[in-house]
Design an enzyme around this catalytic site. Structure first.
Site, mmCIF file in Angstrom:
data_model
loop_
_atom_site.group_PDB
_atom_site.id
_atom_site.type_symbol
_atom_site.label_atom_id
_atom_site.label_comp_id
_atom_site.label_asym_id
_atom_site.label_seq_id
_atom_site.Cartn_x
_atom_site.Cartn_y
_atom_site.Cartn_z
ATOM 1 N N GLU A 41 60.423 25.197 117.724
ATOM 2 C CA GLU A 41 60.359 24.018 117.034
ATOM 3 C C GLU A 41 59.158 24.175 115.908
ATOM 4 O OE1 GLU A 41 59.483 20.907 119.892
ATOM 5 O OE2 GLU A 41 61.662 20.663 120.483
ATOM 6 N N GLU A 74 68.143 21.104 123.261
ATOM 7 C CA GLU A 74 67.407 20.573 124.103
ATOM 8 C C GLU A 74 67.989 18.950 123.977
ATOM 9 O OE1 GLU A 74 63.129 20.159 123.523
ATOM 10 O OE2 GLU A 74 62.900 22.369 123.992
#
Ligand SMILES: *[C@@H]1O[C@H](CO)[C@@H](O)[C@H](O)[C@H]1NC(C)=O
Ligand SMILES: *[C@@H]1O[C@H](CO)[C@@H](O)[C@H](O)[C@H]1NC(C)=O
Ligand SMILES: *[C@@H]1O[C@H](CO)[C@@H](O)[C@H](O)[C@H]1NC(C)=O
Ligand SMILES: *[C@@H]1O[C@H](CO)[C@@H](O)[C@H](O)[C@H]1NC(C)=O
Ligand SMILES: *[C@@H]1O[C@H](CO)[C@@H](O)[C@H](O)[C@H]1NC(C)=O
Ligand SMILES: *[C@@H]1O[C@H](CO)[C@@H](O)[C@H](O)[C@H]1NC(C)=O
Ligand SMILES: *[C@@H]1O[C@H](CO)[C@@H](O)[C@H](O)[C@H]1NC(C)=O
Length: 647
Positions: A181, A261
């Protein structure tokens, strides 16, 4: 016999001609799918953190994931867990990554690797080693030469272990994530991402699928993606999956859709409400993703526990440490037991691909072992010979944990009063000057707590020559956002009344060393003292024992205790803080218990022990107990919840 063997070779040989028999895993940009051995392939994966589960339970958890119908698992590798000091590596026991990977292979699960070097994961400093902070002005997750040097050295140890395990090399690792991320981090340093890309290619080769993961919005993907790294996104249950993948499609116009995710639940902070995500909502969302043809990884499938001091913290605008439990309201509980959510997910998966026949292994037995009573061993300040055997640091103004190379746990800051303090006088910290909690005593009398962001002063009295003690606790380093450089200890001066305190004596504490060697249970004479009156008993050590006939998992309830750390048979179970909540019980894996010997339990209570110090070993967890504060965020369980660092 020779003929039989030859026949086998011939049959196998005819089934797998060499040309298409070589394992391969790639991306088909025309058919928008992964290609496994030349066939379109989609993974249905779950996240599991081996570093949050005792190694003897790894196989059990993986088997349950396999039985749910998953064909892959996704795992992070925490750098700080494996390289505790520069150049010192730990891959043994609960740190044995290769053993874990062997088990995934034996069970026929594919692996999606996320080796960082930064992982977030609600883990101390997002997996970066705190020793990086020895260089105070280091730029983390950026092209700082000192940071890159440490990263390169780590990758040169880790990545060669993975290379023979890549799918194309005959192993079960199908893809590898670069960074984590990165688009949520303000640095936006493409040079750093390019450097990592070069290193990953150098050690893993040109044909492995490398990818990135970011929140599913352009402002995340902008800095998180890079040419030649396959861009994927993450998001929780949504009404419209097509819409949720739109941002990914803008950055990755072709290739398989991937949610790296998909949130099964969410993490808990001390003092907030326990987070839950209903099973029906999560399984409906999964169905929609699978209908869209996307590959998906469920985060978390099995959360586990932040044992020891490993929990991280977030920093939306104040410091918010993560609880010891990382149950995550996941399909497998913290103790690895299947839930209704797991059954709902399995039934969704079965609509898309065959799930293994046979029952899901049942929950492991949980034991109610009952009461444990405690004796007080002594006040912490009286046990320094044992707990801080090296010379203390003596400086004019306080130094940080990192300066003292004490990266985790506790450090005692002592200052000798240079005059009488007859009237209650504030001992004050600057705003956010105590990282993260300071337990204040004078002359052995406990006065109260200084807490980062909230409690700035404590009134004290005392006499000339008495020690003013501040025991400082590191509650876990920030794991997400721009405040990753989270130095611990007293990071500003303390004042008493109007005077800046000078001439400190600082004791780095090593409790885990002696406790893992059997202390204080090996002591013949325990020091017994009556609990003190006043505002609490203050930092002190207690010990107890219990005997059991059957070994199984249990939960420790520190009934009427306030806050502290607890060990059983030398194993650090983590922090307890039932008065803050929402977590009330601590998970005790049966693997650390003994039925042939008496079990030893050691407690460091920091604030106030009950008059009658006892605890209970019970057969069910309480993770949703009373919390003193209201939930500060929204109930939205997605990446959006953490957007604050970008706005
Ligand atoms: C992993 O499996 C390989 C092949 O069976 C074996 O040689 C190796 O010792 C195993 N490693 C660990 C750490 O269990
Ligand atoms: C889902 O989103 C897509 C793209 O924004 C849109 O075209 C479609 O109409 C939406 N579907 C529903 C059921 O709202
Ligand atoms: C400290 O004592 C002063 C009086 O000396 C009082 O005004 C103040 O409220 C006290 N502060 C705390 C935190 O108890
Ligand atoms: C503490 O105060 C002294 C004297 O004002 C100052 O030089 C020093 O920088 C301060 N230390 C910290 C950590 O703020
Ligand atoms: C508990 O401590 C006693 C005394 O040192 C020791 O004999 C015993 O082995 C310990 N129990 C366990 C399970 O380690
Ligand atoms: C306990 O705390 C209160 C409020 O801060 C203070 O007035 C009192 O003196 C303290 N008592 C002792 C014994 O420390
Ligand atoms: C806590 O969880 C238990 C078990 O799921 C449930 O029965 C109970 O109602 C919950 N309590 C609160 C306060 O939410």
């Amino acid at each position: 016999m020779a003929a039989g063997a030859l026949w086998l070779v011939l049959v196998v040989g005819s089934l797998c001609p060499l040309v298409s028999g070589d394992p391969s895993f790639t991306i088909d940009y025309n058919k928008n799918c992964f290609l496994k051995d030349g066939q379109c392939f989609r993974y249905i994966s779950g996240s599991i953190h081996y570093f949050r589960i005792p190694s003897s339970y790894w196989k059990d958890r993986l088997l349950k994931m396999y039985m749910t119908g998953l064909n892959a698992v996704q795992i992070y590798v925490p750098w700080n867990f494996h390289e505790p000091q520069p150049g010192v590596y730990n891959f043994r026991g609960d740190h044995d990554l290769e053993h874990f990977l062997n088990l995934t292979m034996e069970l026929g699960l594919l692996v999606i690797m996320r080796p960082g070097p930064y992982i977030c994961a609600e883990w101390d400093m997002g997996g970066l080693p705190a020793w990086l902070l020895n260089k105070k002005d280091i730029s983390l997750r950026a092209s700082d030469p000192d940071y890159l040097k440490a990263v390169d050295s780590w990758l040169s140890v880790l990545l060669p272990k993975l290379r023979p395990r890549l799918y194309n090399n005959g192993g079960n690792i199908i893809s590898v994530q670069v960074e984590n991320e990165y688009g949520s981090f303000q640095a936006c340093d493409y040079g750093y991402m390019r450097h990592l890309h070069t290193m990953f290619r150098l050690y893993l080769g040109d044909d492995v699928v490398l990818f990135t993961t970011d929140g599913n919005a352009d402002y995340f993907l902008k800095c998180g993606t890079l040419q030649d790294l396959y861009a994927t996104v993450d998001f929780g249950p949504v009404a419209n999956v097509t819409k949720a993948f739109e941002a990914m499609r803008r950055y990755q116009p072709r290739g398989p859709l991937v949610n790296s995710e998909y949130y099964m639940g969410w993490l808990d902070y001390w003092g907030d409400k326990h987070a839950v995500s209903p099973a029906d909502r999560v399984s409906e969302g999964l169905q929609a993703i699978l209908e869209s043809g996307a590959s998906v990884n469920m985060y978390m499938f099995e959360g586990g526990t932040n044992f020891g001091y490993w929990n991280g913290a977030d920093f939306p605008h104040v410091y918010k440490p993560i609880t010891t439990s990382y149950d995550y309201d996941a399909p497998l509980t913290e103790a690895g037991d299947p839930t209704d959510k797991l059954l709902a997910i399995r039934s969704v998966i079965s609509k898309f691909q065959p799930v293994p026949q046979g029952p899901i292994p049942p929950p492991t037995p949980k034991f109610f072992y009952g009461l444990v009573t405690f004796k007080k061993v002594g006040d912490l300040a009286d046990l320094l010979d044992m707990l801080s055997p090296t010379d203390p640091f003596v400086t004019q103004y306080p130094i940080t944990f990192e300066d003292a190379k004490q990266y985790f746990g506790f450090m005692l800051y002592r200052n000798r009063l240079t005059g009488d303090v007859p009237e209650p006088t504030p001992l004050s910290a600057v705003v956010s000057g105590v990282h993260d909690r300071g337990y204040v005593s004078v002359g052995g009398q406990f006065y109260g707590v200084l807490e980062r962001d909230s409690l700035k002063d404590v009134n004290v009295t005392g006499k000339e020559g008495q020690w003013l003690d501040v025991l400082v606790e590191n509650m876990g380093r920030i794991n997400y956002g721009s405040n990753l450089k989270d130095f611990k200890g007293l990071i500003g001066n303390l004042t008493l009344g109007t005077d800046i305190l000078e001439n400190w004596v600082m004791y780095p504490l090593n409790l885990d060393g002696p406790i893992s060697q059997g202390w204080p249970h090996i002591m013949d004479d325990q020091i017994l003292r009556v609990p003190k009156a006043g505002n609490g008993t203050g930092p002190a050590i207690y010990s107890g024992t219990f005997k059991i006939n059957d070994i199984g998992d249990t939960y420790l309830k520190m009934h009427k205790w306030t806050k502290g750390q607890v060990w059983i048979n030398g194993f650090n179970l983590g922090r307890y803080w039932p008065v803050r909540g929402p977590q009330v019980t601590l998970y005790v894996p049966g693997t650390i218990l003994s039925c042939s010997q008496v079990n030893n339990i050691t407690v460091l209570e920091l604030e106030n022990a009950p008059d009658d110090p006892l605890a209970m070993l019970v057969d069910r967890p309480i993770l949703n107990g009373t919390s003193t504060r209201k939930m500060s965020g929204s109930l939205l369980r997605s990446h959006e919840q953490r957007r604050w660092t970008l706005i």
